[in-house]
Design a protein around this motif. Structure first.
Motif, PDB file in Angstrom:
ATOM      1  N   THR A 158       2.522  28.772 -72.244  1.00  0.00           N
ATOM      2  CA  THR A 158       2.665  27.470 -72.882  1.00  0.00           C
ATOM      3  C   THR A 158       1.300  26.946 -73.310  1.00  0.00           C
ATOM      4  O   THR A 158       0.362  26.920 -72.503  1.00  0.00           O
ATOM      5  CB  THR A 158       3.337  26.470 -71.920  1.00  0.00           C
ATOM      6  N   LEU A 159       1.195  26.579 -74.574  1.00  0.00           N
ATOM      7  CA  LEU A 159      -0.064  26.101 -75.161  1.00  0.00           C
ATOM      8  C   LEU A 159      -1.185  27.124 -75.047  1.00  0.00           C
ATOM      9  O   LEU A 159      -2.367  26.801 -75.156  1.00  0.00           O
ATOM     10  CB  LEU A 159      -0.506  24.770 -74.529  1.00  0.00           C
ATOM     11  N   GLY A 160      -0.811  28.360 -74.784  1.00  0.00           N
ATOM     12  CA  GLY A 160      -1.786  29.435 -74.735  1.00  0.00           C
ATOM     13  C   GLY A 160      -2.494  29.630 -73.411  1.00  0.00           C
ATOM     14  O   GLY A 160      -3.213  30.615 -73.233  1.00  0.00           O
ATOM     15  N   PHE A 161      -2.278  28.712 -72.439  1.00  0.00           N
ATOM     16  CA  PHE A 161      -3.007  28.864 -71.172  1.00  0.00           C
ATOM     17  C   PHE A 161      -2.204  28.459 -69.937  1.00  0.00           C
ATOM     18  O   PHE A 161      -2.634  28.719 -68.810  1.00  0.00           O
ATOM     19  CB  PHE A 161      -4.302  28.046 -71.200  1.00  0.00           C
ATOM     20  N   MET A 162      -1.041  27.846 -70.102  1.00  0.00           N
ATOM     21  CA  MET A 162      -0.263  27.413 -68.930  1.00  0.00           C
ATOM     22  C   MET A 162       0.876  28.386 -68.649  1.00  0.00           C
ATOM     23  O   MET A 162       1.582  28.825 -69.565  1.00  0.00           O
ATOM     24  CB  MET A 162       0.312  26.010 -69.159  1.00  0.00           C
ATOM     25  N   GLY A 163       1.050  28.713 -67.369  1.00  0.00           N
ATOM     26  CA  GLY A 163       2.126  29.601 -66.982  1.00  0.00           C
ATOM     27  C   GLY A 163       1.838  31.050 -67.312  1.00  0.00           C
ATOM     28  O   GLY A 163       0.688  31.446 -67.545  1.00  0.00           O
ATOM     29  N   GLU A 164       2.902  31.845 -67.326  1.00  0.00           N
ATOM     30  CA  GLU A 164       2.789  33.273 -67.591  1.00  0.00           C
ATOM     31  C   GLU A 164       3.735  33.665 -68.728  1.00  0.00           C
ATOM     32  O   GLU A 164       4.723  32.971 -68.985  1.00  0.00           O
ATOM     33  CB  GLU A 164       3.152  34.070 -66.326  1.00  0.00           C
ATOM     34  N   PRO A 165       3.457  34.778 -69.409  1.00  0.00           N
ATOM     35  CA  PRO A 165       4.413  35.280 -70.407  1.00  0.00           C
ATOM     36  C   PRO A 165       5.770  35.517 -69.739  1.00  0.00           C
ATOM     37  O   PRO A 165       5.838  35.907 -68.568  1.00  0.00           O
ATOM     38  CB  PRO A 165       3.779  36.591 -70.873  1.00  0.00           C
TER      39      PRO A 165
END
Length: 222
Positions: free
Chosen positions: A197-204
């Motif tokens: 999320t947004l390129g930096f939150m969570g994992e794929p």
């Protein structure tokens, strides 16, 4: 005496009017305004992030589902239907007279520590099952390939997503069971893999329900 009664009546009347006004504002008008804004600006989320297929709601993108075969006589735990991509284990939910797996009456984790013997056995059994179920005549799964989310339940027990690694692991089995090529099934996984999320939150992640809907559409065309 009369003045006292009159004042009491006035206070009671004022209190009743205040109650009616507050009830109207906070109990009717405010909920209507909030609901209207939610429906207007966040329609999908306000309605539970529903997923539709064949013109009807089949689930939510926020809630996992089980893909199992019907229970056979004498069975207590259903076997997975290996034509479909499988989600995470649901040990955190357990089974009892009130709740069955992936039902929304309750959710929760296993509440067992990392060195709990029962949890360790669950993980070992789950890993062995993942290796066995996903190995085919032409593709053998190694225990080292099994990711953590394939053998552990989530904190809620209702996680709708799996890691791309777990989805990739299931490609050969799903292709074989449905008479598809591995390239076709891998393409589905790649198309349904979401990044952080947004390129930096969570994992794929890969939403299992959305992936299985796409799989059903693909098999219908084959």
């Amino acid at each position: 005496m009369n003045n006292s009664v009159t004042n009491t009546a006035r206070l009671a009347g004022a209190g009743l009017r205040a109650l009616l006004v507050l009830t109207l504002v906070t109990g009717v008008l405010y909920p209507l305004v909030v609901t209207g804004i939610a429906q207007g600006l966040f329609h999908d989320k306000a309605n539970g992030s529903e997923i539709t297929a064949d013109g009807k709601v089949v689930g939510s993108s926020l809630i996992g589902q089980a893909y199992n075969l019907p229970l056979k006589e004498g069975q207590e735990t259903p076997e997975p239907d290996l034509r479909w991509f499988q989600g995470r284990p649901q040990n955190g939910l357990g089974t009892n007279s009130v709740n069955t797996r992936y039902k929304l009456i309750l959710s929760g984790a296993t509440n067992r520590s990392g060195d709990n013997e029962e949890l360790i056995q669950w993980v070992k059994d789950a890993k062995a099952a993942v290796v066995k179920d996903n190995s085919t005549g032409t593709y053998k799964v190694k225990p080292s390939q099994v990711p953590a989310d394939a053998v552990t339940s989530s904190g809620s027990g209702l996680d709708p997503d799996i890691s791309p690694q777990y989805a990739d692991l299931q490609v050969h089995r799903v292709a074989e069971k449905n008479g598809l090529s591995t390239a076709e099934v891998q393409k589905l996984v790649d198309e349904h893999t979401e990044g952080r999320t947004l390129g930096f939150m969570g994992e794929p992640r890969v939403n299992v329900l959305e992936l299985n809907i796409a799989l059903k559409e693909l098999t219908a065309k084959s």
